[in-house]
Design a protein around this motif. Sequence first.
Motif, PDB file in Angstrom:
ATOM      1  N   SER A 537      47.820  60.468  31.763  1.00 20.38           N
ATOM      2  CA  SER A 537      47.147  59.776  32.860  1.00 20.38           C
ATOM      3  C   SER A 537      48.087  59.560  34.048  1.00 20.38           C
ATOM      4  O   SER A 537      49.179  59.004  33.906  1.00 20.38           O
ATOM      5  CB  SER A 537      46.614  58.430  32.357  1.00 20.38           C
ATOM      6  N   ARG A 538      47.636  60.030  35.205  1.00 22.12           N
ATOM      7  CA  ARG A 538      48.361  59.812  36.458  1.00 22.12           C
ATOM      8  C   ARG A 538      47.518  58.912  37.360  1.00 22.12           C
ATOM      9  O   ARG A 538      46.329  59.144  37.534  1.00 22.12           O
ATOM     10  CB  ARG A 538      48.645  61.138  37.159  1.00 22.12           C
ATOM     11  N   HIS A 539      48.166  57.919  37.925  1.00 20.98           N
ATOM     12  CA  HIS A 539      47.443  56.919  38.707  1.00 20.98           C
ATOM     13  C   HIS A 539      47.664  57.169  40.201  1.00 20.98           C
ATOM     14  O   HIS A 539      48.784  57.456  40.637  1.00 20.98           O
ATOM     15  CB  HIS A 539      47.921  55.516  38.351  1.00 20.98           C
ATOM     16  N   PHE A 540      46.616  57.037  40.969  1.00 21.27           N
ATOM     17  CA  PHE A 540      46.697  57.168  42.420  1.00 21.27           C
ATOM     18  C   PHE A 540      45.432  56.527  42.999  1.00 21.27           C
ATOM     19  O   PHE A 540      44.542  56.092  42.260  1.00 21.27           O
ATOM     20  CB  PHE A 540      46.829  58.630  42.867  1.00 21.27           C
ATOM     21  N   GLU A 541      45.379  56.488  44.314  1.00 25.41           N
ATOM     22  CA  GLU A 541      44.246  55.859  45.000  1.00 25.41           C
ATOM     23  C   GLU A 541      43.656  56.841  46.001  1.00 25.41           C
ATOM     24  O   GLU A 541      44.372  57.662  46.573  1.00 25.41           O
ATOM     25  CB  GLU A 541      44.693  54.582  45.721  1.00 25.41           C
ATOM     26  N   ILE A 542      42.328  56.761  46.168  1.00 28.07           N
ATOM     27  CA  ILE A 542      41.658  57.570  47.182  1.00 28.07           C
ATOM     28  C   ILE A 542      40.799  56.644  48.032  1.00 28.07           C
ATOM     29  O   ILE A 542      40.423  55.543  47.608  1.00 28.07           O
ATOM     30  CB  ILE A 542      40.777  58.669  46.549  1.00 28.07           C
ATOM     31  N   ASP A 546      34.819  52.682  53.160  1.00 32.64           N
ATOM     32  CA  ASP A 546      35.685  51.608  53.642  1.00 32.64           C
ATOM     33  C   ASP A 546      36.541  51.006  52.550  1.00 32.64           C
ATOM     34  O   ASP A 546      37.273  50.040  52.805  1.00 32.64           O
ATOM     35  CB  ASP A 546      34.812  50.489  54.267  1.00 32.64           C
ATOM     36  N   GLU A 547      36.451  51.538  51.319  1.00 34.25           N
ATOM     37  CA  GLU A 547      37.212  50.957  50.225  1.00 34.25           C
ATOM     38  C   GLU A 547      38.231  51.943  49.685  1.00 34.25           C
ATOM     39  O   GLU A 547      38.107  53.153  49.843  1.00 34.25           O
ATOM     40  CB  GLU A 547      36.267  50.524  49.091  1.00 34.25           C
ATOM     41  N   VAL A 548      39.260  51.379  49.038  1.00 35.76           N
ATOM     42  CA  VAL A 548      40.291  52.171  48.371  1.00 35.76           C
ATOM     43  C   VAL A 548      40.049  52.063  46.869  1.00 35.76           C
ATOM     44  O   VAL A 548      39.981  50.949  46.320  1.00 35.76           O
ATOM     45  CB  VAL A 548      41.698  51.675  48.745  1.00 35.76           C
ATOM     46  N   VAL A 549      39.896  53.196  46.223  1.00 35.31           N
ATOM     47  CA  VAL A 549      39.534  53.223  44.806  1.00 35.31           C
ATOM     48  C   VAL A 549      40.733  53.685  43.975  1.00 35.31           C
ATOM     49  O   VAL A 549      41.267  54.781  44.220  1.00 35.31           O
ATOM     50  CB  VAL A 549      38.335  54.162  44.555  1.00 35.31           C
ATOM     51  N   PRO A 550      41.178  52.877  43.008  1.00 35.79           N
ATOM     52  CA  PRO A 550      42.262  53.312  42.124  1.00 35.79           C
ATOM     53  C   PRO A 550      41.708  54.250  41.033  1.00 35.79           C
ATOM     54  O   PRO A 550      40.682  53.963  40.416  1.00 35.79           O
ATOM     55  CB  PRO A 550      42.775  52.010  41.522  1.00 35.79           C
ATOM     56  N   LEU A 551      42.381  55.359  40.808  1.00 32.51           N
ATOM     57  CA  LEU A 551      41.930  56.347  39.833  1.00 32.51           C
ATOM     58  C   LEU A 551      43.057  56.693  38.872  1.00 32.51           C
ATOM     59  O   LEU A 551      44.238  56.536  39.191  1.00 32.51           O
ATOM     60  CB  LEU A 551      41.444  57.634  40.528  1.00 32.51           C
ATOM     61  N   ALA A 552      42.659  57.189  37.697  1.00 29.74           N
ATOM     62  CA  ALA A 552      43.595  57.747  36.719  1.00 29.74           C
ATOM     63  C   ALA A 552      43.061  59.117  36.314  1.00 29.74           C
ATOM     64  O   ALA A 552      41.880  59.262  35.985  1.00 29.74           O
ATOM     65  CB  ALA A 552      43.721  56.843  35.504  1.00 29.74           C
ATOM     66  N   CYS A 553      43.917  60.136  36.328  1.00 31.54           N
ATOM     67  CA  CYS A 553      43.499  61.514  36.038  1.00 31.54           C
ATOM     68  C   CYS A 553      44.320  62.067  34.880  1.00 31.54           C
ATOM     69  O   CYS A 553      45.557  62.023  34.910  1.00 31.54           O
ATOM     70  CB  CYS A 553      43.670  62.391  37.284  1.00 31.54           C
ATOM     71  N   SER A 554      43.619  62.610  33.862  1.00 30.58           N
ATOM     72  CA  SER A 554      44.259  63.295  32.739  1.00 30.58           C
ATOM     73  C   SER A 554      43.725  64.717  32.700  1.00 30.58           C
ATOM     74  O   SER A 554      42.517  64.935  32.850  1.00 30.58           O
ATOM     75  CB  SER A 554      43.962  62.593  31.412  1.00 30.58           C
ATOM     76  N   THR A 555      44.611  65.692  32.500  1.00 30.69           N
ATOM     77  CA  THR A 555      44.202  67.091  32.474  1.00 30.69           C
ATOM     78  C   THR A 555      44.696  67.755  31.200  1.00 30.69           C
ATOM     79  O   THR A 555      45.748  67.408  30.667  1.00 30.69           O
ATOM     80  CB  THR A 555      44.751  67.851  33.691  1.00 30.69           C
ATOM     81  N   ILE A 573      38.656  61.988  35.022  1.00 33.77           N
ATOM     82  CA  ILE A 573      39.100  61.030  36.042  1.00 33.77           C
ATOM     83  C   ILE A 573      38.377  59.710  35.802  1.00 33.77           C
ATOM     84  O   ILE A 573      37.142  59.682  35.679  1.00 33.77           O
ATOM     85  CB  ILE A 573      38.820  61.551  37.467  1.00 33.77           C
ATOM     86  N   SER A 574      39.152  58.642  35.737  1.00 37.24           N
ATOM     87  CA  SER A 574      38.597  57.310  35.472  1.00 37.24           C
ATOM     88  C   SER A 574      38.761  56.426  36.703  1.00 37.24           C
ATOM     89  O   SER A 574      39.814  56.450  37.363  1.00 37.24           O
ATOM     90  CB  SER A 574      39.308  56.657  34.276  1.00 37.24           C
ATOM     91  N   ASP A 575      37.734  55.659  36.993  1.00 35.88           N
ATOM     92  CA  ASP A 575      37.782  54.659  38.058  1.00 35.88           C
ATOM     93  C   ASP A 575      38.397  53.395  37.471  1.00 35.88           C
ATOM     94  O   ASP A 575      37.836  52.791  36.541  1.00 35.88           O
ATOM     95  CB  ASP A 575      36.372  54.389  38.589  1.00 35.88           C
ATOM     96  N   LEU A 576      39.551  52.971  38.016  1.00 33.87           N
ATOM     97  CA  LEU A 576      40.296  51.832  37.463  1.00 33.87           C
ATOM     98  C   LEU A 576      39.925  50.511  38.124  1.00 33.87           C
ATOM     99  O   LEU A 576      40.558  49.496  37.835  1.00 33.87           O
ATOM    100  CB  LEU A 576      41.807  52.065  37.611  1.00 33.87           C
ATOM    101  N   THR A 577      38.906  50.540  38.988  1.00 30.96           N
ATOM    102  CA  THR A 577      38.556  49.300  39.693  1.00 30.96           C
ATOM    103  C   THR A 577      38.192  48.202  38.714  1.00 30.96           C
ATOM    104  O   THR A 577      38.725  47.071  38.776  1.00 30.96           O
ATOM    105  CB  THR A 577      37.383  49.557  40.656  1.00 30.96           C
TER     106      THR A 577
END
Length: 823
Positions: A537-542, A546-555, A573-577
């Motif tokens: 899982s890698r964490h980043f935001e997109i 108007d909002e910033v969504v934290p995500l985690a992606c595993s491949t 991809i998981s939404d970490l909100t």
Amino acid sequence: MNLNLVALATAAAASIALAIAVYQRTPDRVWNRLFALHATVIGLWAFCNFLIMTAETAAHAGIYLRLSHPLAALTACTLIDFVWVFPERIDYAPKKRRMVLYFIGLAFSTVGMAPDLYESIELSGGLVNVTYGWPLIPFGAFIIIAMGYADVILLRKAFRLEGVQRVQVFWVLIGFAGTHLAGVMTIIVIPLVWGTTAYSGWGAVGVLSQLIGMSYAIVRHRLMRPAVAFGRLTVAAASAGIVVAIGAAALRLLTPLVNQTDLSITASYLVVGILMGAGVTLVHRWISEIVHVQETDPASVHVETSTQILRTLDSENLLQLLARALDDALNPTVVVVYTLARTRRELRPRVVHRAGADTSVNGQAPISVDHRALDAVRDGSLLTRDQVFRFASIDLARRISHAMDDWEAQIVAPLIWEDELIGLVSLGPRRGGEMYTEDDLRFVADVALQASLAMRNADLYAETASLKDFNERILRQMDNAVIVTDDTETIVVFNSAAEKMFDISGHRARGRSIDILPTAIASCIRASLRTGRILPSRHFEIERGDEVVPLACSTSPLESDGDARRQGVVAVISDLTLIRELDREREEAERLLLVREISAGMAHEIRNPLVAIRTFAELAPSRLDDPEFRSNFLTVVREEIMRIDKLVGDLLTLSKPADAVVEEVDVELVCRGVMRAMAGVAESETITLNLQLDETQEVLKGDETRLYQALLNLVSNAIDAEPEGGSVTLNTQVHDGPRGDRRLCISVHNPSSFIPEDQTEEIWRPFVSRKAKGTGLGLAICQTIIEEHNGYVSVESTVDGGTTFVVELPLPSRTTAATSGEF
């Protein structure tokens, strides 16, 4: 030796040979036994006739003549015994009936051997002329009645039976016709009416026609339908006759014309012959279409149906199509298709096609897979009723015959896949009473084989469709976005959660490059596709609107089974909100719980000093003049206030913020200082302190005073937990961390204490202490200080090995050289 003698010898030898051959084929069949007995008796009777014709004296001929009549009577009896059971019974006729039959035969045998059987015997020129007496009349009547009775029985069976059994009876009747005609005329009628036995030998030869017909009926497993054979012969004869008649007429008309011209008569005849040859085919086809006797191969007629069976992927439609195809081609009274149930313990009826129409399966009972009758078809063989009667053992024949009666079956065709019985097709007798030919059986076997393959294809298709639908439902209902790409970075799967997360429709995404995805997601997919590794899982935001969504992606890469070639990548991809919100709520709940625990602990720790102070304060008005009271009062107040002050100081240490970690710390000096500070306490408890250090030139970034306090708490606790004469060791080591970084490991070990596993989490909580006078803040303070320095502290404890507290702190640079010694 004349032709009559050769024919008699041949008939005798052929009868015995046929008897042996038929008996050895299936000796446990009652009609084969009776046929063998009947043929043997006929052979002996023919041999007696041979001996009569070759006798040297009239006396010898008379002896053989008397012996031939009991054999003739026994021939009639065995014939009747045979037709009673042939071809539908596997048991003998009732015992009493057989006893009466052979008793009558014995009685007429006696008549046939009476002294007045013949008046004279004359031998002349190789011929025997017998003048019979009155016993021949009753004996001849017995033979005629017996043969007529056998004919009546077979004739009734010919109308009653169906299929192969009817055809077998037909051929036996054909054999009887020749035998009865020749025998009755030459042996009985001519001697009684014309008074000569010159033709009697040919009556015995006529037995060959009966044997040929009977053996053909018994030995052959499958026969051509006589009506079809006769029809084909008739059509062929009619076609040839018509063409020959037309050709003769044409030649007759052409002959005068040819004579008047220079045309060659040979060439004219050749042309007419060629035209006649071509005309035979046309006339034969024309007559066949008119009389409808040209038998059609069901397999060729229903090639289109077979193709439809193989193309049908719906199992219910497939079974109905199978039943209709068999009904159209063969006209059975009933077609029942069974398939293996899910329990794999029985075959359940799925389609019942009766009298050309589908009917309900409710009245059709299932068949257990352990049924003994199914053993005959588990190898894929076709099972027919006449095959059971002819080749199976008696016990098995009874069992299978009864089962086929229950199934209304004339033919049972198994549906086999990978050596497993997956179904069954049961066909009843033909509606017209005709037999199933070899072509019919081949057609049934071919269709059953095609149906087996089609059923498996239908099952696989249903399983695949069900699995596809199941996977699609999972993908639709998943909260996580799932993206699958091929090895060219083209998107092939894009579920509904991904559509919502990235605001891209699935129709637009599928078939497109991953470049339409956010850069961070595309980079993760490319990295996994390039390296072939599972990326955690890698964490980043997109940004989404108007909002910033934290995500985690595993491949995870997709690889083929046969080789290591990567076929694509699966990205989840998981939404970490929501998770982050839950983490905040959990941290808040833990903080509130900690506050409650600290508040309760503080209340308890502060209340005890306050009680002592309050007690002295309440006594002060009455005892203030007492010097000893004043001295004790001041001492108690001072000690309790210092106790409260220390408690407040510990709480401040516990709550000091992490940004206090700003200094360079020499860990070696800190460790030596801790050991010097605790030396006096250890010596008073007769406990040995050991210090083992890695010499290092590197320093930590942190608060030296707080690190000193943390290690001091650990060493102090270890001394308190160790009994007299024990030891405490402080050790430092540098090693690689899980991510390749360098870490400093500081351990405090005492060998004589043990902390149960269920308490290893509780000891870090504030105001939890195993010591009678402890506040329970030491380990909590230690943990807080170590976490401020980006490290962590843990405990390892066993009954035999003791207890070790381990502190791990990150190092900015390498350390070298190790020393050890006792403090």
